[in-house]
Design a protein around this motif. Structure first.
Motif, mmCIF file in Angstrom:
data_model
loop_
_atom_site.group_PDB
_atom_site.id
_atom_site.type_symbol
_atom_site.label_atom_id
_atom_site.label_comp_id
_atom_site.label_asym_id
_atom_site.label_seq_id
_atom_site.Cartn_x
_atom_site.Cartn_y
_atom_site.Cartn_z
ATOM 1 N N TYR A 122 16.346 54.497 42.738
ATOM 2 C CA TYR A 122 17.332 55.563 42.916
ATOM 3 C C TYR A 122 18.654 55.204 42.240
ATOM 4 O O TYR A 122 19.038 54.025 42.184
ATOM 5 C CB TYR A 122 17.566 55.821 44.408
ATOM 6 C CG TYR A 122 16.300 56.287 45.106
ATOM 7 C CD1 TYR A 122 15.890 57.608 45.029
ATOM 8 C CD2 TYR A 122 15.496 55.376 45.794
ATOM 9 C CE1 TYR A 122 14.718 58.020 45.633
ATOM 10 C CE2 TYR A 122 14.321 55.779 46.397
ATOM 11 C CZ TYR A 122 13.932 57.105 46.310
ATOM 12 O OH TYR A 122 12.763 57.514 46.891
ATOM 13 N N SER A 123 19.332 56.232 41.765
ATOM 14 C CA SER A 123 20.629 56.044 41.120
ATOM 15 C C SER A 123 21.696 55.775 42.181
ATOM 16 O O SER A 123 21.495 56.009 43.376
ATOM 17 C CB SER A 123 21.005 57.292 40.325
ATOM 18 O OG SER A 123 21.246 58.389 41.214
ATOM 19 N N GLN A 124 22.848 55.314 41.718
ATOM 20 C CA GLN A 124 23.972 55.073 42.627
ATOM 21 C C GLN A 124 24.351 56.365 43.341
ATOM 22 O O GLN A 124 24.676 56.359 44.534
ATOM 23 C CB GLN A 124 25.173 54.525 41.854
ATOM 24 C CG GLN A 124 26.360 54.138 42.723
ATOM 25 C CD GLN A 124 26.069 52.948 43.611
ATOM 26 O OE1 GLN A 124 25.421 52.001 43.187
ATOM 27 N NE2 GLN A 124 26.548 52.990 44.851
ATOM 28 N N PHE A 125 24.318 57.481 42.623
ATOM 29 C CA PHE A 125 24.640 58.782 43.229
ATOM 30 C C PHE A 125 23.670 59.111 44.361
ATOM 31 O O PHE A 125 24.077 59.547 45.445
ATOM 32 C CB PHE A 125 24.596 59.879 42.163
ATOM 33 C CG PHE A 125 24.740 61.271 42.721
ATOM 34 C CD1 PHE A 125 25.970 61.729 43.162
ATOM 35 C CD2 PHE A 125 23.636 62.119 42.815
ATOM 36 C CE1 PHE A 125 26.101 63.017 43.693
ATOM 37 C CE2 PHE A 125 23.764 63.396 43.330
ATOM 38 C CZ PHE A 125 25.003 63.848 43.777
ATOM 39 N N GLU A 126 22.380 58.894 44.130
ATOM 40 C CA GLU A 126 21.383 59.184 45.164
ATOM 41 C C GLU A 126 21.539 58.271 46.369
ATOM 42 O O GLU A 126 21.358 58.691 47.516
ATOM 43 C CB GLU A 126 19.976 59.056 44.577
ATOM 44 C CG GLU A 126 19.635 60.146 43.567
ATOM 45 C CD GLU A 126 18.340 59.874 42.820
ATOM 46 O OE1 GLU A 126 17.537 60.809 42.690
ATOM 47 O OE2 GLU A 126 18.150 58.715 42.375
ATOM 48 N N ILE A 127 21.883 57.024 46.114
ATOM 49 C CA ILE A 127 22.082 56.062 47.190
ATOM 50 C C ILE A 127 23.262 56.471 48.071
ATOM 51 O O ILE A 127 23.229 56.346 49.307
ATOM 52 C CB ILE A 127 22.319 54.645 46.612
ATOM 53 C CG1 ILE A 127 21.007 54.086 46.041
ATOM 54 C CG2 ILE A 127 22.897 53.714 47.656
ATOM 55 C CD1 ILE A 127 19.930 53.829 47.074
ATOM 56 N N GLN A 128 24.309 56.964 47.451
ATOM 57 C CA GLN A 128 25.519 57.323 48.189
ATOM 58 C C GLN A 128 25.344 58.567 49.052
ATOM 59 O O GLN A 128 26.181 58.840 49.909
ATOM 60 C CB GLN A 128 26.682 57.530 47.215
ATOM 61 C CG GLN A 128 27.164 56.237 46.569
ATOM 62 C CD GLN A 128 28.188 56.469 45.467
ATOM 63 O OE1 GLN A 128 28.263 57.551 44.879
ATOM 64 N NE2 GLN A 128 28.975 55.441 45.184
ATOM 65 N N ARG A 129 24.256 59.299 48.839
ATOM 66 C CA ARG A 129 24.029 60.519 49.608
ATOM 67 C C ARG A 129 23.239 60.208 50.882
ATOM 68 O O ARG A 129 22.031 60.357 50.932
ATOM 69 C CB ARG A 129 23.288 61.562 48.763
ATOM 70 C CG ARG A 129 24.043 62.023 47.540
ATOM 71 C CD ARG A 129 23.286 63.114 46.815
ATOM 72 N NE ARG A 129 23.185 64.325 47.630
ATOM 73 C CZ ARG A 129 22.286 65.295 47.427
ATOM 74 N NH1 ARG A 129 21.383 65.156 46.470
ATOM 75 N NH2 ARG A 129 22.261 66.359 48.197
#
Length: 278
Positions: free
Chosen positions: A155-162
């Motif tokens: 997962y991307s950093q963006f996906e992780i932050q969600r």
């Protein structure tokens, strides 16, 4: 073939995946299928559809359906179902399934895998209580390509932050370049397999808990009723069905009724006390 290809594609999507697109949503066809048309060597979507109608191509049809279906997900999305699973459902399962020591969960329309991995992390956190138990988390989706990505657990950093708490990120993920990967011990807890919700789900076996969230909003009433009837056959009589916060069984089926304990939670109307009723 003029603008008739829109109608052809809308009918194709309804027949193959249950997805209902109104003419006002034709722009989604333009934005999602234009890259596929180019990849396949066509100048326009209309050219691709015209050739498809003349020379049926199952592989292309599958690609069209997969490109048009929404694959939106996040970790611990709408937190309440996950909190209810940890605080109430899992303890109840430990009592009610003590003879079998086997728990089965189905995540339908799992998209890129954040939902089943969220459940797996909760189960992992209760490992001491579940020693000697078998926990199956079955995650399905109509899209083979999105399932392949989900199985990788990257997962991307963006996906992780969600939605993913930092403590769970540190505990269950490893950084891989700019991305993060689910650690193998959690990743292997989930079995991913292709499945179309328009088909009967008897072959998947029986489940204690079913997550089928934020997918039926794209179906018409008849399809919603059919999907709920199919799910009712594979959900144990004291099991729990979770739908999305904007979804309901009202007017669709007499098989399920809402559970007071949590928004979006449903139980068999004629079953014994369900897992959230203590």
């Amino acid at each position: 073939m003029g603008s008739g290809y829109y109608r052809y594609l809308r009918n194709l999507l309804k027949d193959r995946s249950g997805l209902i697109l109104t003419p006002e949503k034709n722009y989604l066809i333009d934005t999602r299928l234009a890259p596929l048309a180019r990849k396949r060597g066509y100048q326009t979507i209309a050219d691709m559809v015209q050739n498809l109608t003349a020379y049926p191509d199952e592989a292309l049809t599958v690609e069209i359906v997969e490109a048009m279906n929404t694959h939106e997900s996040s970790f611990f999305r709408d937190r309440e179902p996950f909190d209810l699973f940890k605080s109430t459902i899992l303890p109840q399962l430990l009592q009610r399934r003590a003879d079998k020591r086997h728990i089965r969960v189905w995540c339908a329309a799992c998209s890129s895998g954040q939902e089943p991995y969220s459940l797996a992390m909760i189960v992992k956190g209760e490992a001491a209580k579940l020693a000697g138990w078998k926990v199956d988390i079955v995650a399905t989706d109509i899209s083979h390509s999105v399932l392949a990505r989900a199985a990788l657990g990257r997962y991307s950093q963006f996906e992780i932050q969600r939605g993913l708490p930092v403590n769970l990120l540190v505990k269950h993920f490893t950084q891989d370049g700019d991305d993060w990967r689910v650690n193998d011990d959690v990743r292997k807890m989930v079995t991913f397999k292709p499945f179309n919700l328009l088909h009967e789900c008897d072959g998947l076996g029986q489940f204690d808990l079913v997550f089928c969230r934020n997918v039926m909003i794209y179906f018409d009433l008849e399809t919603k009723s059919r999907v709920l009837a199919s799910i009712s056959k594979v959900l144990h009589k004291d099991g729990v069905l979770f739908l999305g916060s904007a979804e309901s069984t009202m007017g669709l089926t007499e098989d399920f009724g809402p559970v007071q304990a949590g928004r979006g939670a449903y139980k068999h109307t004629n079953g014994p006390p369900c897992l959230v009723e203590i």
